[in-house]
Design a protein around this motif. Structure first.
Motif, PDB file in Angstrom:
ATOM      1  N   PRO A 149      75.786  19.154  30.889  1.00  0.00           N
ATOM      2  CA  PRO A 149      75.651  19.786  32.211  1.00  0.00           C
ATOM      3  C   PRO A 149      76.984  20.301  32.730  1.00  0.00           C
ATOM      4  O   PRO A 149      78.046  19.728  32.454  1.00  0.00           O
ATOM      5  N   ILE A 150      76.915  21.412  33.466  1.00  0.00           N
ATOM      6  CA  ILE A 150      78.070  21.962  34.179  1.00  0.00           C
ATOM      7  C   ILE A 150      77.713  21.898  35.660  1.00  0.00           C
ATOM      8  O   ILE A 150      76.695  22.469  36.091  1.00  0.00           O
ATOM      9  N   LEU A 193      82.814  25.738  40.855  1.00  0.00           N
ATOM     10  CA  LEU A 193      82.792  24.791  39.743  1.00  0.00           C
ATOM     11  C   LEU A 193      83.374  23.464  40.203  1.00  0.00           C
ATOM     12  O   LEU A 193      84.464  23.412  40.786  1.00  0.00           O
ATOM     13  N   VAL A 194      82.644  22.392  39.883  1.00  0.00           N
ATOM     14  CA  VAL A 194      83.108  21.052  40.227  1.00  0.00           C
ATOM     15  C   VAL A 194      83.603  20.322  38.979  1.00  0.00           C
ATOM     16  O   VAL A 194      84.707  19.794  38.934  1.00  0.00           O
ATOM     17  N   GLY A 233      96.039  40.506  36.907  1.00  0.00           N
ATOM     18  CA  GLY A 233      95.898  39.592  38.033  1.00  0.00           C
ATOM     19  C   GLY A 233      94.859  38.521  37.761  1.00  0.00           C
ATOM     20  O   GLY A 233      94.416  38.347  36.618  1.00  0.00           O
ATOM     21  N   LYS A 234      94.481  37.806  38.825  1.00  0.00           N
ATOM     22  CA  LYS A 234      93.436  36.788  38.735  1.00  0.00           C
ATOM     23  C   LYS A 234      92.492  36.946  39.921  1.00  0.00           C
ATOM     24  O   LYS A 234      92.901  37.402  41.006  1.00  0.00           O
ATOM     25  N   ASP A 235      91.228  36.608  39.712  1.00  0.00           N
ATOM     26  CA  ASP A 235      90.300  36.649  40.841  1.00  0.00           C
ATOM     27  C   ASP A 235      90.494  35.395  41.694  1.00  0.00           C
ATOM     28  O   ASP A 235      91.319  34.521  41.375  1.00  0.00           O
ATOM     29  N   LYS A 236      89.726  35.277  42.769  1.00  0.00           N
ATOM     30  CA  LYS A 236      89.936  34.174  43.714  1.00  0.00           C
ATOM     31  C   LYS A 236      89.620  32.808  43.127  1.00  0.00           C
ATOM     32  O   LYS A 236      90.015  31.781  43.689  1.00  0.00           O
ATOM     33  N   GLU A 237      88.923  32.769  41.986  1.00  0.00           N
ATOM     34  CA  GLU A 237      88.622  31.493  41.347  1.00  0.00           C
ATOM     35  C   GLU A 237      89.504  31.224  40.125  1.00  0.00           C
ATOM     36  O   GLU A 237      89.290  30.248  39.404  1.00  0.00           O
TER      37      GLU A 237
END
Length: 698
Positions: free
Chosen positions: A307-308, A317-318, A404-408
């Motif tokens: 599981p994710i 994401l946790v 770059g990177k996205d907000k996550e």
């Protein structure tokens, strides 16, 4: 067969009945399935350098070597011969109108006669070669020199169209001959059998171009001769404007067979070959994490079923959990309060698997190599995608840029210019492959008014080679239907683009065009005469093109104009390359065995040692007792008694990679070769003679 057997039973003569029955049984055992055709024999090659003696097999110089005669006696300039067929007709020939011939399959003892050289890279040990010869006997020689060592063979064989511009290219048999397909197959089969012995069985490719006249038969023949190969056929547009066919579709393409042997594979490139330039703004591909299709069920790899966990409210994401036991049901898994568990389960409810193990996926999210997609409002699920290893390698190699990177935390990426690569498709449609502009056009730029029909686009040949030798900078490439010499120019172009050190061996005969042959005969010239030979393909087209393209000028010495397409290489710069031109000749076996042909065989030994450095020559009449040729990385002991002195000089000579020892005894050879563990060793002349005494018709 029942009818044939019944007819055989009616034969009254028991011996004749038995012999015919045995012959039918033999024919039945030869081929029951697949491509069936007549094994037409013989083919022959003229031996202009070999003197005509009693018992020589000869043919008329002015024919196509279809009639053969055995010399019974010689009186002055008259040959008294017997026709080599059932008629046994007695025939008188003038010596100057006849030439000795060798039928294919007969033992021959070849050598390479130096004709010319071009040297535009004095600091390079790379030497290409052109061999003027009938390619059957040249292939016999190449098998001796490089059996199992060739990385790629590219050939553009006769298409059997019946055109008479150059007989070698198209008109192997007359267009009205009812056996024309069968004879063509017999011709090409003999050569492909030898070509197979050249190719590296672990990693090599055979490339054969063809058009609609013979592609079906060629395909069947390749399947038969190369059952171990993976064969694909490419459709290549070479004439965008089309060639008209009365009452039929106009033809714009031809075909290319690729026979992949062993571990050989296609190298991706900047275009898929359906277009001339890569698409702009191509997005970097992220792969879906859930695996589907055959073999993707949970039961196959239980450790990829886990599981994710996402936050039910924010969708973030946790955690990525460990796999659950194989016997545990999804419903039995306790999902923490406020979280959503995502599983690799499809819409039909099938339990599948993820593509990455939990530790790897955790690391990918940390590095930005994995990301979450748009959230499903009903289930709270977010699809997950990740970068496959090939994409990560391109990031590290600089082909893909991180912007770059996205907000996550997932990476935002784009291809640098030219960084995107494609697996080429089986249909090629590129302007650069047009034979008119980039085949005939380039040849005309170099040779001016000298004509050669239907040369390939140099870029079409380069692309074909690039796909299979891009990752082999030292590849050995052979073309034994070399024609106008496009393949060597393509190899030089490929080397210039990527800094490669690939070596090309070309073979072509020296046939003159049909029109030129008529004109020369009217002037009293025959094949073998210097005035005739200078207008042949090898000497009039291929070699001048080779010299001019390497040195960067046309046949009048004027610098070539323009650049090669797609790269900043002016044609006038030529190529940093060297090439040697040889004519294949034939030696007397007894003279070789008596050690009287060393001078003639030196070029051949140079080739066998890898054609490294400039081809050596001997000065003066005396043969040295040994030669240590540092530039060529080879050494030759010509006198057995000088072995001790030879070995004194060979101590610690790790730079010498090939050694030839002239010695009678095989035991003696083994003892003499034993200390030379770092080099390849060959026994002369036993190694040479035994190789060519074998009948190659097998």
């Amino acid at each position: 067969m029942a009818v044939i057997n019944d007819l055989i039973d009616r034969i009254s003569d028991p011996e004749l009945r038995r012999r015919i029955n045995d012959e039918v049984v033999r024919l039945q055992q030869q081929k029951k399935f697949g491509l069936v055709f007549e094994e037409h024999l013989p083919e022959a090659t003229p031996l202009y350098d070999v003197p005509i003696n009693v018992k020589s097999l000869v043919a008329r110089k002015d024919g196509y070597f279809k009639e053969f005669f055995r010399v019974k006696r010689i009186e002055g300039n008259v040959l008294f011969c017997e026709r080599e067929d059932d008629s046994h007709e007695q025939v008188e020939l003038q010596k100057n109108e006849a030439v000795a011939v060798a039928l294919f399959g007969e033992p021959i003892y070849p050598y390479l006669k130096p004709m010319d050289a071009v040297k535009n890279a004095p600091d390079s040990d790379l030497w290409h070669t052109l061999i003027e010869a009938d390619n059957y006997h040249a292939l016999q020689l190449l098998v001796y020199l490089y059996g199992g060592m060739v990385d790629c063979i590219y050939i553009d064989p006769p298409y059997n169209t019946g055109a008479k511009d150059w007989k070698y290219n198209n008109d192997y048999v007359e267009s009205t001959d009812s056996y024309r397909h069968s004879k063509w197959l017999s011709m090409i089969k003999k050569r492909l059998l030898l070509a197979k012995q050249l190719l590296n069985p672990n990693d090599s490719v055979l490339i054969v171009t063809i058009d609609e006249k013979e592609y079906l038969r060629l395909g069947c023949l390749l399947e038969e001769l190369f059952p171990e190969a993976d064969i694909q056929m490419i459709t290549s547009v070479i004439m965008p404007s089309g060639s008209s066919r009365t009452g039929r579709f106009g033809r714009a393409d031809e075909y290319i067979f690729f026979c992949f042997i062993g571990e050989s594979k296609v190298t991706p490139w900047k275009t898929d070959m359906l277009r001339d330039a890569p698409e702009s703004n191509v997005p970097v591909r992220w792969n879906g994490l859930i695996r589907n299709g055959e073999g993707s069920r949970r039961s196959r790899i239980p450790s990829l079923f886990y599981p994710i966990l996402l936050d039910k409210n924010t969708g973030k994401l946790v955690s990525i959990e460990d796999p659950i036991p194989p016997t545990m049901m999804v419903e039995e898994y306790l999902v923490p309060e406020g979280l959503v568990a995502m599983w690799p389960i499809d819409k039909a409810g099938n339990e599948l698997m993820w593509r990455l193990y939990p530790p790897t996926l955790r690391e990918y999210f940390r590095l930005g190599y994995a990301k979450l997609g748009k959230r499903d409002k009903k289930s709270g699920y977010r699809p997950i995608s990740y970068l496959q290893s090939g994409m990560i390698d391109k990031i590290k190699a600089g082909q893909i840029r991180i912007i770059g990177k996205d907000k996550e935390g997932a990476l935002e990426l784009e291809y640098v210019e030219g960084g995107k690569s494609y697996a080429p498709l089986t249909v090629w449609n590129r302007v650069s492959h047009s034979a008119a502009e980039h085949g005939s056009g380039i040849l005309k730029k170099i040779l001016l008014k000298r004509h050669f029909p239907f040369p390939k686009s140099v870029y079409a040949v380069e692309d074909s080679l690039r796909f299979v030798v891009a990752n082999k900078p030292n590849a050995l490439i052979v073309d034994f239907f070399a024609g106008s010499g496009t393949t060597l120019q393509a190899v030089n172009l490929l080397n210039a683009e990527d800094g490669g050190h690939r070596r090309c061996i070309m073979v072509t005969n020296n046939e003159v065009s049909e029109a030129e042959a008529k004109s020369l005969r009217k002037q009293g010239y025959q094949p073998g005469d210097e005035e005739w030979e200078k207008y042949g393909i090898a000497r009039y087209v291929n070699w001048p093109r080779t010299v001019c393209s390497i040195e960067g000028h046309d046949i009048n010495g004027h610098l070539l104009k323009g650049n090669y397409l797609g790269i900043d290489i002016p044609m006038q710069d030529g190529f940093k390359a060297n090439a040697k031109f040889f004519k294949l000749g034939f030696l007397d076996k007894n003279s070789v065995a008596a050690y009287r042909q060393f001078r003639e065989l030196l070029s051949l030994l140079w080739m066998k040692a890898g054609a490294i450095g400039e081809c050596p020559t001997l000065k003066g009449k005396e043969i040295p007792e040994y030669l240590i040729l540092t530039e060529n990385k080879m050494a030759i002991l010509t006198e057995e008694w000088a072995y001790a002195k030879f070995m004194d000089e060979m101590k610690d000579r790790q730079d010498i990679k090939t050694v030839f020892l002239v010695v009678d005894s095989e035991i003696g050879f083994r003892e003499m070769a034993a200390p030379l563990k770092w080099a390849k060793t060959y026994q002369l002349y036993k190694d040479y003679l035994e190789n060519f005494t074998i009948n190659y018709e097998k």
